[in-house]
Design an enzyme around this catalytic site. Structure first.
Site, PDB file in Angstrom:
ATOM      1  N   TYR A  58       0.823  -1.215   0.000  1.00  0.00           N
ATOM      2  CA  TYR A  58       0.000   0.000   0.000  1.00  0.00           C
ATOM      3  C   TYR A  58       0.859   1.267   0.000  1.00  0.00           C
ATOM      4  O   TYR A  58       0.657   2.146  -0.845  1.00  0.00           O
ATOM      5  CB  TYR A  58      -0.986  -0.017   1.170  1.00  0.00           C
ATOM      6  CG  TYR A  58      -2.311   0.609   0.802  1.00  0.00           C
ATOM      7  CD1 TYR A  58      -3.270  -0.102   0.099  1.00  0.00           C
ATOM      8  CD2 TYR A  58      -2.595   1.922   1.125  1.00  0.00           C
ATOM      9  CE1 TYR A  58      -4.469   0.470  -0.274  1.00  0.00           C
ATOM     10  CE2 TYR A  58      -3.797   2.505   0.768  1.00  0.00           C
ATOM     11  CZ  TYR A  58      -4.732   1.783   0.067  1.00  0.00           C
ATOM     12  OH  TYR A  58      -5.914   2.339  -0.304  1.00  0.00           O
TER      13      TYR A  58
ATOM     14  N   GLU B 227       1.936   6.185  -7.127  1.00  0.00           N
ATOM     15  CA  GLU B 227       0.876   7.082  -7.612  1.00  0.00           C
ATOM     16  C   GLU B 227       1.293   8.542  -7.414  1.00  0.00           C
ATOM     17  O   GLU B 227       1.074   9.396  -8.283  1.00  0.00           O
ATOM     18  CB  GLU B 227      -0.440   6.807  -6.884  1.00  0.00           C
ATOM     19  CG  GLU B 227      -1.107   5.521  -7.358  1.00  0.00           C
ATOM     20  CD  GLU B 227      -2.403   5.226  -6.624  1.00  0.00           C
ATOM     21  OE1 GLU B 227      -3.105   6.173  -6.249  1.00  0.00           O
ATOM     22  OE2 GLU B 227      -2.706   4.033  -6.432  1.00  0.00           O
TER      23      GLU B 227
HETATM   24  C1  LIG Z   1     -11.693  12.413  -7.887  1.00  0.00           C
HETATM   25  C2  LIG Z   1     -11.548  12.521  -6.462  1.00  0.00           C
HETATM   26  C3  LIG Z   1     -10.959  11.281  -5.838  1.00  0.00           C
HETATM   27  C4  LIG Z   1     -10.696  11.440  -4.385  1.00  0.00           C
HETATM   28  C5  LIG Z   1      -9.806  10.340  -3.893  1.00  0.00           C
HETATM   29  C6  LIG Z   1      -9.002  10.759  -2.720  1.00  0.00           C
HETATM   30  C7  LIG Z   1      -7.675  10.078  -2.685  1.00  0.00           C
HETATM   31  C8  LIG Z   1      -7.725   8.647  -2.305  1.00  0.00           C
HETATM   32  C9  LIG Z   1      -6.415   8.035  -2.281  1.00  0.00           C
HETATM   33  C10 LIG Z   1      -6.492   6.569  -1.900  1.00  0.00           C
HETATM   34  C11 LIG Z   1      -5.165   5.915  -2.016  1.00  0.00           C
HETATM   35  C12 LIG Z   1      -5.251   4.719  -2.868  1.00  0.00           C
HETATM   36  C13 LIG Z   1      -3.928   4.095  -3.013  1.00  0.00           C
HETATM   37  C14 LIG Z   1      -4.045   2.744  -3.652  1.00  0.00           C
HETATM   38  O1  LIG Z   1      -4.566   2.893  -4.956  1.00  0.00           O
HETATM   39  C15 LIG Z   1      -2.744   2.101  -3.668  1.00  0.00           C
HETATM   40  C16 LIG Z   1      -2.874   0.639  -3.853  1.00  0.00           C
HETATM   41  O2  LIG Z   1      -3.867   0.049  -4.052  1.00  0.00           O
HETATM   42  S1  LIG Z   1      -1.393  -0.137  -3.792  1.00  0.00           S
HETATM   43  C17 LIG Z   1      -1.771  -1.868  -3.787  1.00  0.00           C
HETATM   44  C18 LIG Z   1      -2.140  -2.389  -2.435  1.00  0.00           C
HETATM   45  N1  LIG Z   1      -3.497  -2.134  -2.232  1.00  0.00           N
HETATM   46  C19 LIG Z   1      -4.234  -2.768  -1.285  1.00  0.00           C
HETATM   47  O3  LIG Z   1      -3.762  -3.590  -0.566  1.00  0.00           O
HETATM   48  C20 LIG Z   1      -5.669  -2.382  -1.193  1.00  0.00           C
HETATM   49  C21 LIG Z   1      -6.553  -3.416  -1.815  1.00  0.00           C
HETATM   50  N2  LIG Z   1      -7.900  -3.040  -1.659  1.00  0.00           N
HETATM   51  C22 LIG Z   1      -8.646  -3.343  -0.561  1.00  0.00           C
HETATM   52  O4  LIG Z   1      -8.213  -4.015   0.322  1.00  0.00           O
HETATM   53  C23 LIG Z   1     -10.062  -2.808  -0.529  1.00  0.00           C
HETATM   54  O5  LIG Z   1     -10.315  -2.189  -1.692  1.00  0.00           O
HETATM   55  C24 LIG Z   1     -10.336  -1.900   0.675  1.00  0.00           C
HETATM   56  C25 LIG Z   1     -11.623  -1.133   0.450  1.00  0.00           C
HETATM   57  C26 LIG Z   1      -9.198  -0.913   0.865  1.00  0.00           C
HETATM   58  C27 LIG Z   1     -10.492  -2.744   1.928  1.00  0.00           C
HETATM   59  O6  LIG Z   1     -11.313  -3.830   1.705  1.00  0.00           O
HETATM   60  P1  LIG Z   1     -12.621  -4.190   2.566  1.00  0.00           P
HETATM   61  O7  LIG Z   1     -13.115  -3.026   3.323  1.00  0.00           O
HETATM   62  O8  LIG Z   1     -13.584  -4.800   1.627  1.00  0.00           O
HETATM   63  O9  LIG Z   1     -12.089  -5.191   3.602  1.00  0.00           O
HETATM   64  P2  LIG Z   1     -12.168  -6.755   3.547  1.00  0.00           P
HETATM   65  O10 LIG Z   1     -11.440  -7.288   2.387  1.00  0.00           O
HETATM   66  O11 LIG Z   1     -11.721  -7.238   4.856  1.00  0.00           O
HETATM   67  O12 LIG Z   1     -13.709  -7.058   3.327  1.00  0.00           O
HETATM   68  C28 LIG Z   1     -14.663  -6.789   4.316  1.00  0.00           C
HETATM   69  C29 LIG Z   1     -15.750  -7.847   4.287  1.00  0.00           C
HETATM   70  O13 LIG Z   1     -16.463  -7.801   3.071  1.00  0.00           O
HETATM   71  C30 LIG Z   1     -16.295  -9.003   2.362  1.00  0.00           C
HETATM   72  N3  LIG Z   1     -16.085  -8.655   0.981  1.00  0.00           N
HETATM   73  C31 LIG Z   1     -15.601  -7.504   0.514  1.00  0.00           C
HETATM   74  N4  LIG Z   1     -15.531  -7.523  -0.804  1.00  0.00           N
HETATM   75  C32 LIG Z   1     -16.001  -8.722  -1.175  1.00  0.00           C
HETATM   76  C33 LIG Z   1     -16.173  -9.349  -2.421  1.00  0.00           C
HETATM   77  N5  LIG Z   1     -15.858  -8.722  -3.560  1.00  0.00           N
HETATM   78  N6  LIG Z   1     -16.667 -10.603  -2.454  1.00  0.00           N
HETATM   79  C34 LIG Z   1     -16.993 -11.244  -1.321  1.00  0.00           C
HETATM   80  N7  LIG Z   1     -16.845 -10.698  -0.088  1.00  0.00           N
HETATM   81  C35 LIG Z   1     -16.362  -9.465  -0.034  1.00  0.00           C
HETATM   82  C36 LIG Z   1     -15.072  -9.649   2.936  1.00  0.00           C
HETATM   83  O14 LIG Z   1     -15.084 -11.029   2.787  1.00  0.00           O
HETATM   84  C37 LIG Z   1     -15.177  -9.232   4.349  1.00  0.00           C
HETATM   85  O15 LIG Z   1     -16.161 -10.027   4.979  1.00  0.00           O
HETATM   86  P3  LIG Z   1     -15.938 -10.627   6.413  1.00  0.00           P
HETATM   87  O16 LIG Z   1     -15.613  -9.461   7.286  1.00  0.00           O
HETATM   88  O17 LIG Z   1     -17.196 -11.304   6.720  1.00  0.00           O
HETATM   89  O18 LIG Z   1     -14.782 -11.556   6.272  1.00  0.00           O
END
Ligand SMILES: CCCCCCCCCCCCC[C@@H](O)CC(=O)SCCNC(=O)CCNC(=O)[C@H](O)C(C)(C)COP(=O)(O)OP(=O)(O)OC[C@H]1O[C@@H](n2cnc3c(N)ncnc32)[C@H](O)[C@@H]1OP(=O)(O)O
Length: 452
Positions: free
Chosen positions: A376, A383
């Site tokens: 991250y 970015e």
């Molecule tokens: C034009 C104006 C724009 C303004 C923007 C302002 C700026 C913003 C900047 C943000 C910075 C971004 C930087 C970023 O792009 C850099 C990178 O990505 S680098 C690469 C590394 N990235 C990551 O590791 C992030 C990956 N992404 C995520 O992890 C998710 O997108 C995130 C939302 C960040 C977190 O995920 P989530 O909240 O969903 O957590 P969980 O995975 O633990 O899920 C929670 C529970 O929901 C269930 N779930 C979620 N999605 C699914 C699915 N698709 N299918 C099935 N189940 C799903 C999951 O199982 C969890 O359930 P439970 O708690 O029961 O286990």
């Protein structure tokens, strides 16, 4: 004999004075005052008194107990031959209440036989229970106290309940098992006795435990059958599974393609990453808008803000900053941005797919909630670098810049907006890092939740 009477050996009276020890103290005190006591009672010799068995001293002791303060006060009179020293001693020493006990596999019950208990001080330190309270017990209104060193470890927190007639203490055992006795010392303290009202032997307690577990199981089934099942559950799962599968395939293609090109072309592959990968990245990242929708309608548990920041943040960089400026597309930074984005998705989407079919693969869970720690910040940094590189280009070309209508007539440069976005990026990064940290603790810590 006179010497023996003048200097009898004093008995040791412990703070947890038992009745028989009190009698010994009394006998000792009486022996010291043998000549006087002969006058009080008018019968028997001093020697006979000194050697009288404790039980024969009971009436005198009773007169000296605080239960009958009048008697205690008149101890100097011939009618009640209790020496003042003995009374002082028996009053100054703390008294021990009668305690009854029983156990279950996970609990200990103590019933302290004191009525009208006031200001109880009950603590457990190092598996020793310390009790002190003012109350009415076998020896009248007094301060009573005792200590119990438990046989095995117990939880330091205890629960007690004061009733008018007694004080009940419940102590949790640290490990659920059956104790062969209550105390560390093998000999049962004299003030302690089994509580036959609650007493159970091990097999009874086991039966009770099983019956309780069975009842809890039946209750759980009853509650579950009352809660209406989500009729769309399977449909939702099928939809999520397919969504995750498509994303997984898309990002796998990106990752494999980039890796193979890196091995074949080396550093040269950096510069045309965008041209070879962009279409698939556009597809995956456009599809990712669904994640905002899923969170919004509650199909998944993900909170809206992190999903929004994640999808909008990436798509802003992809579609606006890279997709619109040709000079940006041939920069090496594109490789690092895309590589960071795709690596995490190789684990995140399979993790979701398995959770859709109620399977948990611990290693995958661990990777999903750990690999973001380096990725991250690295992805965010890549970015940020792409934004910094894009600022002068947007400034020069004036792309997306606009002039406000008359009378303001101010030109808003897109490069200025990019500078503000750079700050927002770090703010968004911080919010999402905190969210992912919480998710990590929840999934890799002891407390776990089930999928919706
Ligand atoms: C034009 C104006 C724009 C303004 C923007 C302002 C700026 C913003 C900047 C943000 C910075 C971004 C930087 C970023 O792009 C850099 C990178 O990505 S680098 C690469 C590394 N990235 C990551 O590791 C992030 C990956 N992404 C995520 O992890 C998710 O997108 C995130 C939302 C960040 C977190 O995920 P989530 O909240 O969903 O957590 P969980 O995975 O633990 O899920 C929670 C529970 O929901 C269930 N779930 C979620 N999605 C699914 C699915 N698709 N299918 C099935 N189940 C799903 C999951 O199982 C969890 O359930 P439970 O708690 O029961 O286990």
């Amino acid at each position: 004999m006179a010497r023996r009477l003048r200097a009898p050996v004093p008995p040791v009276v412990q703070p947890h004075q038992t009745q028989s020890r009190t009698y010994q103290a009394l006998a000792w005190a009486q022996a010291r005052r043998a000549p006087d006591s002969r006058r009080w009672a008018g019968r028997g010799s001093g020697r006979a008194r000194a050697h009288r068995p404790a039980s024969s001293l009971r009436p005198a002791f009773r007169a000296a107990t605080p239960a009958s303060p009048g008697a205690a006060r008149s101890c100097g009179s011939p009618a009640r031959p209790v020496p003042a020293a003995a009374i002082m001693q028996s009053q100054s020493q703390s008294l021990t209440p009668h305690v009854h006990w029983a156990q279950r596999h996970s609990e200990l019950y103590l019933r302290v036989e004191l009525s009208d208990v006031q200001s109880p001080e009950i603590t457990i330190t190092d598996n020793v229970l310390h009790f002190k309270a003012q109350g009415h017990g076998a020896k009248g209104d007094n301060v009573y106290e005792f200590q119990l060193a438990f046989l095995e470890s117990v939880m330091p927190q205890l629960v007690y309940k004061v009733t008018q007639r007694q004080l009940n203490i419940t102590v949790q055992k640290k490990e659920s098992n059956w104790w062969e006795r209550l105390t560390k010392q093998e000999r049962r303290p004299l003030f302690l006795a089994p509580d036959f009202d609650r007493w159970q032997d091990e097999s009874d307690a086991e039966m009770e435990l099983k019956a309780k577990e069975e009842e809890e199981r039946i209750n759980k089934i009853r509650i579950e059958s009352r809660v209406p099942k989500d009729p769309f559950r399977q449909l939702k799962r099928g939809y999520l599974f397919m969504y995750n599968l498509v994303q997984f395939l898309g990002f796998s293609w990106i990752f494999v393609n980039m890796t193979v090109r890196l091995f074949i072309l080396g550093k040269d592959s950096f510069y045309d990453t965008f041209h070879t990968i962009a279409d698939m990245m556009y597809f995956c990242q456009t599809l990712a808008f669904i994640e905002i929708l899923n969170s919004l309608v509650g199909i998944v548990r993900s909170p809206l803000i992190p999903s929004l920041l994640q999808v909008l943040g990436r798509n802003f960089v992809l579609f606006i900053v890279l997709g619109n400026v040709e000079e940006m597309q041939s920069k090496a930074v594109v490789f690092f941005v895309f590589y960071c984005w795709s690596i995490i998705e190789l684990f995140r989407y399979p993790f979701y797919m398995l959770s859709c079919i109620d399977i948990e693969w611990k290693l995958l869970t661990w990777i999903r909630y750990t690999i973001w720690i380096p990725l991250y910040p690295l992805g965010g940094l890549a970015e940020a670098v792409s934004l910094i590189q894009a600022i002068p280009i947007f400034s020069e070309t004036g792309k997306f810049s606009f002039t406000l209508p008359y009378p303001m007539s101010v030109t808003i440069k897109f490069s200025f907006f990019l500078q503000i976005y750079l700050i927002l990026l770090f703010l968004g990064l911080f919010i999402n890092l905190r969210h992912l940290y919480k998710q990590r603790r929840q999934h890799l810590g002891s407390k776990k939740r089930k999928m919706k």
